[in-house]
Design a protein around this motif. Structure first.
Motif, PDB file in Angstrom:
ATOM      1  N   HIS A 144     -13.313 -69.919 -23.539  1.00  0.00           N
ATOM      2  CA  HIS A 144     -13.522 -68.718 -22.737  1.00  0.00           C
ATOM      3  C   HIS A 144     -14.029 -67.615 -23.670  1.00  0.00           C
ATOM      4  O   HIS A 144     -13.488 -67.424 -24.760  1.00  0.00           O
ATOM      5  CB  HIS A 144     -12.232 -68.253 -22.073  1.00  0.00           C
ATOM      6  N   HIS A 158      -6.575 -59.892 -26.875  1.00  0.00           N
ATOM      7  CA  HIS A 158      -6.560 -60.536 -25.564  1.00  0.00           C
ATOM      8  C   HIS A 158      -6.403 -59.513 -24.431  1.00  0.00           C
ATOM      9  O   HIS A 158      -5.377 -59.434 -23.758  1.00  0.00           O
ATOM     10  CB  HIS A 158      -5.451 -61.591 -25.499  1.00  0.00           C
ATOM     11  N   ARG A 159      -7.472 -58.775 -24.211  1.00  0.00           N
ATOM     12  CA  ARG A 159      -7.500 -57.797 -23.123  1.00  0.00           C
ATOM     13  C   ARG A 159      -7.730 -58.555 -21.820  1.00  0.00           C
ATOM     14  O   ARG A 159      -8.846 -58.710 -21.354  1.00  0.00           O
ATOM     15  CB  ARG A 159      -8.588 -56.768 -23.371  1.00  0.00           C
ATOM     16  N   PHE A 160      -6.650 -59.008 -21.203  1.00  0.00           N
ATOM     17  CA  PHE A 160      -6.708 -59.907 -20.057  1.00  0.00           C
ATOM     18  C   PHE A 160      -6.905 -59.180 -18.733  1.00  0.00           C
ATOM     19  O   PHE A 160      -7.152 -59.812 -17.699  1.00  0.00           O
ATOM     20  CB  PHE A 160      -5.434 -60.751 -19.986  1.00  0.00           C
ATOM     21  N   ILE A 168      -6.704 -67.587 -29.922  1.00  0.00           N
ATOM     22  CA  ILE A 168      -7.488 -66.391 -29.644  1.00  0.00           C
ATOM     23  C   ILE A 168      -7.940 -65.782 -30.969  1.00  0.00           C
ATOM     24  O   ILE A 168      -7.272 -65.929 -31.993  1.00  0.00           O
ATOM     25  CB  ILE A 168      -6.701 -65.340 -28.829  1.00  0.00           C
ATOM     26  N   ASP A 227     -18.746 -69.467 -21.230  1.00  0.00           N
ATOM     27  CA  ASP A 227     -17.549 -70.061 -20.642  1.00  0.00           C
ATOM     28  C   ASP A 227     -17.790 -71.543 -20.368  1.00  0.00           C
ATOM     29  O   ASP A 227     -18.771 -71.909 -19.713  1.00  0.00           O
ATOM     30  CB  ASP A 227     -17.178 -69.341 -19.344  1.00  0.00           C
ATOM     31  N   PHE A 268     -14.220 -64.104 -23.158  1.00  0.00           N
ATOM     32  CA  PHE A 268     -13.655 -62.764 -23.073  1.00  0.00           C
ATOM     33  C   PHE A 268     -14.695 -61.770 -23.563  1.00  0.00           C
ATOM     34  O   PHE A 268     -15.726 -61.631 -22.952  1.00  0.00           O
ATOM     35  CB  PHE A 268     -12.301 -62.696 -23.767  1.00  0.00           C
ATOM     36  N   GLY A 269     -14.523 -61.107 -24.705  1.00  0.00           N
ATOM     37  CA  GLY A 269     -15.508 -60.116 -25.133  1.00  0.00           C
ATOM     38  C   GLY A 269     -16.561 -60.627 -26.090  1.00  0.00           C
ATOM     39  O   GLY A 269     -17.325 -59.826 -26.637  1.00  0.00           O
ATOM     40  N   GLU A 306     -11.526 -67.524 -26.766  1.00  0.00           N
ATOM     41  CA  GLU A 306     -10.353 -68.401 -26.682  1.00  0.00           C
ATOM     42  C   GLU A 306     -10.795 -69.853 -26.793  1.00  0.00           C
ATOM     43  O   GLU A 306     -11.784 -70.257 -26.183  1.00  0.00           O
ATOM     44  CB  GLU A 306      -9.621 -68.207 -25.353  1.00  0.00           C
ATOM     45  N   GLU A 315      -9.077 -60.540 -33.474  1.00  0.00           N
ATOM     46  CA  GLU A 315      -9.628 -59.389 -32.760  1.00  0.00           C
ATOM     47  C   GLU A 315      -9.514 -58.080 -33.537  1.00  0.00           C
ATOM     48  O   GLU A 315      -9.418 -56.996 -32.942  1.00  0.00           O
ATOM     49  CB  GLU A 315      -9.014 -59.259 -31.367  1.00  0.00           C
ATOM     50  N   SER A 358     -13.148 -62.289 -29.997  1.00  0.00           N
ATOM     51  CA  SER A 358     -12.147 -62.310 -28.927  1.00  0.00           C
ATOM     52  C   SER A 358     -12.164 -63.565 -28.067  1.00  0.00           C
ATOM     53  O   SER A 358     -11.508 -63.599 -27.032  1.00  0.00           O
ATOM     54  CB  SER A 358     -12.359 -61.090 -28.023  1.00  0.00           C
TER      55      SER A 358
END
Length: 262
Positions: free
Chosen positions: A169, A91-93, A135, A178, A171-172, A146, A138, A144
């Protein structure tokens, strides 16, 4: 459409009996690789068969450099991160994240497909939000996405209505688009209600009290872990603490004869 559990069997259940959190099911911290186990440690208690996730007046922001004043108490069912100084982790937020503290890998509950649900009572505090989300573990960077089973902002809670957010979502994960909705519901979210997701290959269905409220024709195709939490965005008057998010139970179901996930 009502949620049909007849094709599933329970493979994860916590009813929060007793005084001690079951550490074979939960890691009581929030993304500790990006900060520290100390700053991200959950405040909680188990009482009368309920989990009470709490924000307390002396609690510090969990990641002031990357998340400002946000305070959080979180339980999660896995931890994965690379070595200190690396950019590898769940989770690289935010941009610029690097592992600050080494973490032992933990895969306590990382299902692939099934039903995930919780019976919870939300908070009407306008500075808080409560959520159950998933999540990707990863261990591969593109795993990655959500799945947000529910998020409820206190500012959207009234005696007879609430807005419940849910969706996906990426993310990566470039395979996921989305797709997030906010559903107005005629219910008192401060009372206990059941929020569920049926996670299928190619589809995710969202339910409140077993009634279908949203469906999305895409889904992550890799194991995911649970994230259960309460956030506080801004500190308030000392007498208003603790901020308490009550959880009656959390339950996971897998399809019969399914051996995927863990």
């Amino acid at each position: 459409m009502r949620l049909d559990r007849s094709g599933y069997e329970v493979d994860f259940l916590d009813t929060f009996e007793g005084d001690e959190l079951d550490r074979s099911r939960w890691v009581p911290s929030y993304l500790p690789q990006w900060g520290s186990r100390a700053l991200s440690a959950a405040r909680y208690a188990q009482q009368d068969g309920k989990l009470r996730l709490q924000i307390e007046s002396d609690q510090l922001p969990w990641s002031p450099e990357h998340n400002g004043r946000l305070r959080v108490s979180n339980l999660q069912t896995g931890v994965f991160a690379g070595p200190v100084g690396s950019e590898i982790g769940q989770h690289r937020f935010a941009a610029g994240l690097r592992v600050r503290e080494a973490q032992d890998e933990q895969r306590l509950y990382t299902p692939l497909y099934g039903i995930i649900e919780a019976r919870v009572a939300a908070i009407a505090d306008p500075n808080c939000m409560v959520a159950l989300w998933m999540i990707g573990f990863e261990d591969q960077p593109d795993r990655s996405a959500e799945i947000c089973i529910f998020e409820i902002f206190g500012k959207d809670v009234a005696a007879d209505k609430a807005v419940v957010g849910m969706g996906l979502h990426p993310f990566g994960d470039t395979r996921i688009q989305d797709d997030f909705v906010k559903i107005p519901m005629m219910l008192d979210a401060r009372e206990f209600h059941t929020y569920s997701v049926e996670w299928l290959p190619g589809e995710v269905r969202f339910f409140i009290d077993d009634e279908l409220v949203a469906s999305m024709e895409q889904s992550p195709a890799y194991p995911m872990q649970l994230m259960l939490n309460v956030y506080e965005f801004e500190a308030t008057a000392a007498e208003s603490y603790p901020k308490v998010f009550e959880v009656d139970w959390v339950r996971g179901w897998r399809p019969f004869s399914d051996t995927t996930g863990s």
